[in-house]
Design a protein around this motif. Structure first.
Motif, short mmCIF file in Angstrom:
data_model
loop_
_atom_site.label_atom_id
_atom_site.label_comp_id
_atom_site.label_asym_id
_atom_site.label_seq_id
_atom_site.Cartn_x
_atom_site.Cartn_y
_atom_site.Cartn_z
N LEU A 182 3.37 -14.00 -4.05
CA LEU A 182 3.10 -15.31 -4.28
C LEU A 182 2.06 -15.94 -3.00
N GLY A 183 2.35 -15.86 -2.14
CA GLY A 183 1.44 -16.61 -0.92
C GLY A 183 0.22 -16.07 -0.89
N ARG A 184 -0.05 -14.70 -1.00
CA ARG A 184 -1.54 -14.31 -0.86
C ARG A 184 -2.15 -13.84 -2.21
N GLY A 185 -1.36 -13.75 -3.23
CA GLY A 185 -1.85 -13.36 -4.42
C GLY A 185 -1.96 -14.39 -5.53
N PHE A 186 -1.28 -15.38 -5.72
CA PHE A 186 -1.11 -16.27 -6.63
C PHE A 186 -1.44 -17.77 -6.24
N LEU A 187 -1.00 -18.25 -5.17
CA LEU A 187 -1.09 -19.58 -4.65
C LEU A 187 -2.41 -20.13 -4.41
N PRO A 188 -3.27 -19.13 -3.97
CA PRO A 188 -4.72 -19.63 -3.87
C PRO A 188 -5.18 -19.69 -5.09
N THR A 189 -5.04 -19.23 -6.01
CA THR A 189 -5.63 -19.29 -7.34
C THR A 189 -5.32 -20.38 -8.12
N PHE A 190 -3.83 -20.69 -8.08
CA PHE A 190 -3.26 -21.90 -8.67
C PHE A 190 -3.86 -23.20 -8.04
N GLN A 191 -4.12 -23.05 -6.51
CA GLN A 191 -4.61 -24.34 -5.89
C GLN A 191 -6.10 -24.71 -6.52
N ARG A 192 -6.74 -23.65 -7.07
CA ARG A 192 -8.01 -23.93 -7.52
C ARG A 192 -7.77 -24.78 -8.77
N PHE A 193 -6.76 -24.97 -9.33
CA PHE A 193 -6.67 -25.49 -11.01
C PHE A 193 -6.03 -26.85 -10.70
N SER A 194 -4.92 -26.77 -9.79
CA SER A 194 -3.97 -27.93 -9.83
C SER A 194 -3.39 -28.15 -8.40
N LYS A 195 -2.39 -29.10 -8.41
CA LYS A 195 -1.98 -29.50 -6.97
C LYS A 195 -0.27 -28.98 -7.20
N THR A 196 0.19 -28.90 -8.53
CA THR A 196 1.49 -28.67 -8.74
C THR A 196 1.47 -27.21 -9.74
N VAL A 197 2.52 -26.60 -9.73
CA VAL A 197 2.93 -25.33 -10.60
C VAL A 197 4.22 -25.69 -11.21
N VAL A 198 4.54 -25.18 -12.60
CA VAL A 198 5.81 -25.38 -13.12
C VAL A 198 6.33 -23.71 -13.00
N MET A 199 7.44 -23.53 -12.61
CA MET A 199 7.96 -22.11 -12.31
C MET A 199 9.27 -22.12 -13.38
N ILE A 200 9.17 -21.11 -14.29
CA ILE A 200 10.27 -21.18 -15.43
C ILE A 200 10.85 -19.63 -14.98
N LEU A 201 12.26 -19.95 -14.78
CA LEU A 201 12.91 -18.92 -14.15
C LEU A 201 13.91 -18.28 -15.31
N GLY A 202 13.96 -16.93 -15.60
CA GLY A 202 14.95 -16.52 -16.48
C GLY A 202 15.77 -15.25 -15.64
N PRO A 203 16.55 -14.75 -16.33
CA PRO A 203 17.28 -13.64 -15.96
C PRO A 203 16.50 -12.39 -15.81
N GLU A 204 15.31 -12.12 -16.32
CA GLU A 204 14.65 -10.97 -16.26
C GLU A 204 13.06 -11.28 -15.78
N GLU A 205 12.57 -12.36 -15.96
CA GLU A 205 11.33 -12.62 -15.51
C GLU A 205 11.17 -14.09 -14.95
N VAL A 206 10.07 -14.32 -14.20
CA VAL A 206 9.62 -15.41 -13.45
C VAL A 206 8.13 -15.79 -14.01
N HIS A 207 7.97 -16.99 -14.65
CA HIS A 207 6.55 -17.37 -15.21
C HIS A 207 5.93 -18.61 -14.26
N LEU A 208 4.98 -18.36 -13.83
CA LEU A 208 4.20 -19.75 -13.11
C LEU A 208 3.33 -20.31 -14.05
N VAL A 209 3.47 -21.48 -14.32
CA VAL A 209 2.29 -22.03 -15.16
C VAL A 209 1.63 -23.44 -14.35
#
Length: 122
Positions: free
Chosen positions: A15-42
């Motif tokens: 999350l810290g090195r792979g996805f957060l820098p990319t998300f910061q280019r798009f927005s200041k906030t992220v929605v995390m959707i947690l499930g028993p099998e998967e994690v979604h970041l939108v």
């Protein structure tokens, strides 16, 4: 609604090195959707300086990659999915602090609390 899980070191790096820098280019906030099998970041928002309209960035990760064995995710509604929005800068600071202190994992707990409506109290 109830969630309890421990973010692994691999999940912190992912999350810290792979996805957060990319998300910061798009927005200041992220929605995390947690499930028993998967994690979604939108995230939704346009790139800085572009006026083409909103862009949506979605990441889908397996829960074992991010959390230690099977996080507890219980919800009466929405097929055991729990969604919440968080600030990217704050989350990045937490991940950086955990990595600088060589933390083995980060424990996350979420629960639903009823907040009294301010209009009804007056």
């Amino acid at each position: 609604m109830r969630f309890k899980g421990t973010l692994t070191q691999r999940g912190q790096r992912c999350l810290g090195r792979g996805f957060l820098p990319t998300f910061q280019r798009f927005s200041k906030t992220v929605v995390m959707i947690l499930g028993p099998e998967e994690v979604h970041l939108v995230s939704h928002g346009g790139l800085a300086g572009e006026s083409d309209g909103p862009a949506v960035c979605v990441v889908r990760l397996g829960s074992p990659l991010v959390f230690e064995k099977g996080p507890i995710c219980e919800s009466k509604h929405g097929m055991n999915l729990i969604a919440f929005e968080f600030d990217l800068k704050l989350f990045e600071r937490v991940l950086h602090g955990a990595s600088s202190n060589e933390a083995e994992g980060l424990e996350m707990k979420l629960s639903m609390r009823r907040v009294p409506n301010a209009d009804n109290q007056a």
